[in-house]
Design an enzyme around this catalytic site. Structure first.
Site, PDB file in Angstrom:
ATOM      1  N   SER A 102       0.817  -1.215   0.000  1.00  0.00           N
ATOM      2  CA  SER A 102       0.000   0.000   0.000  1.00  0.00           C
ATOM      3  C   SER A 102       0.850   1.265   0.000  1.00  0.00           C
ATOM      4  CB  SER A 102      -0.881  -0.016   1.258  1.00  0.00           C
ATOM      5  OG  SER A 102      -1.434   1.257   1.477  1.00  0.00           O
ATOM      6  N   TYR A 148      -1.636   0.219  10.456  1.00  0.00           N
ATOM      7  CA  TYR A 148      -1.947  -0.453   9.189  1.00  0.00           C
ATOM      8  C   TYR A 148      -0.717  -0.445   8.281  1.00  0.00           C
ATOM      9  CZ  TYR A 148      -3.744  -0.897   4.418  1.00  0.00           C
ATOM     10  OH  TYR A 148      -3.933  -1.273   3.109  1.00  0.00           O
ATOM     11  N   GLU A 178       0.260   3.685   1.682  1.00  0.00           N
ATOM     12  CA  GLU A 178       0.343   4.106   3.090  1.00  0.00           C
ATOM     13  C   GLU A 178       1.750   3.876   3.642  1.00  0.00           C
ATOM     14  OE1 GLU A 178      -1.677   5.223   5.947  1.00  0.00           O
ATOM     15  OE2 GLU A 178      -2.597   6.182   4.229  1.00  0.00           O
TER      16      GLU A 178
END
Ligand code: F7E
Length: 296
Positions: A87, A110, A89
């Site tokens: 991701s 996460y 992120e």
């Protein structure tokens, strides 16, 4: 589900098996039984805000879950290709544009768990010669997006406001900028990644970033509503720490995979709002007249 057909039908193309990334024995049993030629690990506790509330569970499913799946493949010695949904992120505080060589600076449980899974995938590729690739996907949206992610939340609010069943839309950080693409485009990239001759890591994104506020303004404008009358900021939706800007440099995927996204920001926004309107018995045109009825 359009892919699903009656299991008694000879043309059946989709079988569902019960599974859970927290159970290694079950994963091992499934891999041995199915003998897949390709495995796509898209499973996750994927909500960034929620990962601050349940960091341990997030780490278990997202991080260790990937190890369990890779171990199941290694143990079963099934010659399959593996895809890990990494991701954007993971880039966290690193300045945009972010490419495969940008350092990771994760800012959420996460992202930290995704990073663990990312490096585990790389490690299985290097250690065991597994065709294991990662796609570092930036935000990908569609009318099927989960209801608590910001794009869908905004799109869903519009017909409700027009119908008068919702007065306000409460949001968190309106300044955050994301590289929003269409999930359909991104899944085409994922298949290209897995079918590529060599396993590798790939950044997938449009190369454009927009703020949450721009998404809100664009969505409300489509039906002629003034967002300022309906949007309220609620600190409950702030994250303990957020990422300011994510914007992909996907030139490697463009050059080596020949992948180019087809749906831009405006078209994505239009598709998502239109889908919610249709679902509520409205269209973008009737939305305009519903607004006229509602606005004195
Ligand atoms: O937030 C801001 C929020 O939850 C986007 C996941 O698929 O993409 C997704 O993660 C931005 C953030 O997605 C609200 O603070 C403002 O800055 O839609 P989101 P995300 O966190 O970027 C990545 C690539 C993944 O891998 C993830 O699994 O919008 N924001 N107000 C809000 N966000 C939400 N959810 N709700 C709000 O009310």
């Amino acid at each position: 589900m359009h892919l699903y057909q009656d299991p008694h039908d000879e043309d059946v193309r989709l079988f569902l098996h019960y599974g859970d990334l927290t159970s290694s024995s079950l994963l091992a049993r499934l891999i041995t039984k199915i003998e897949p030629s390709e495995v796509y690990n898209l499973a996750a506790q994927s909500h960034v805000r929620v990962s601050f509330d349940i960091p341990e569970y997030t780490g278990d499913v997202v991080g260790l879950g990937t190890t369990r799946l890779l171990e199941a493949i290694r143990e079963a010695a099934v010659p399959c290709r593996f895809y890990q949904a990494s991701s954007s992120e993971m880039f966290g505080a690193s300045s945009p544009p972010q490419s495969e060589t940008t350092p990771f600076q994760p800012r959420s449980p996460y992202a930290i768990a995704k990073l663990y899974a990312h490096w585990t995938t790389v490690n299985y590729r290097e250690s065991y010669g597994l065709h294991a690739s990662t796609g570092i996907l930036f935000n990908h949206e569609s009318p099927r997006r989960g209801e608590t992610f910001v794009t869908r939340k905004v799109a869903m609010a519009i017909p409700r406001i027009l119908h008068g069943t919702q007065d306000f839309l409460y949001l968190g950080n309106l300044e955050a900028r994301r590289d929003w693409g269409h999930a359909r485009d991104y899944m085409k990239a994922v298949v290209k990644i897995v079918r590529h001759g060599t396993a590798d890591d790939w950044v997938i994104g449009t190369g454009e970033d927009h703020s949450v506020l721009e998404f809100v303004e664009g969505a409300f404008t489509l039906v002629g509503l003034d967002w300022e009358k309906y949007v309220r900021v609620d600190p409950r939706y702030f994250r303990p720490v957020d990422i300011d800007v994510l914007r992909a440099d996907a030139s490697k995927a463009r050059t080596e995979l020949g992948w180019v996204p087809e749906v831009g920001f405006q078209a994505l926004l239009h598709e998502m709002v239109e889908a919610e309107m249709r679902q509520s018995g409205l269209s973008l045109v009737t939305g305009m007249s519903a607004r006229e009825d509602r606005t004195p």
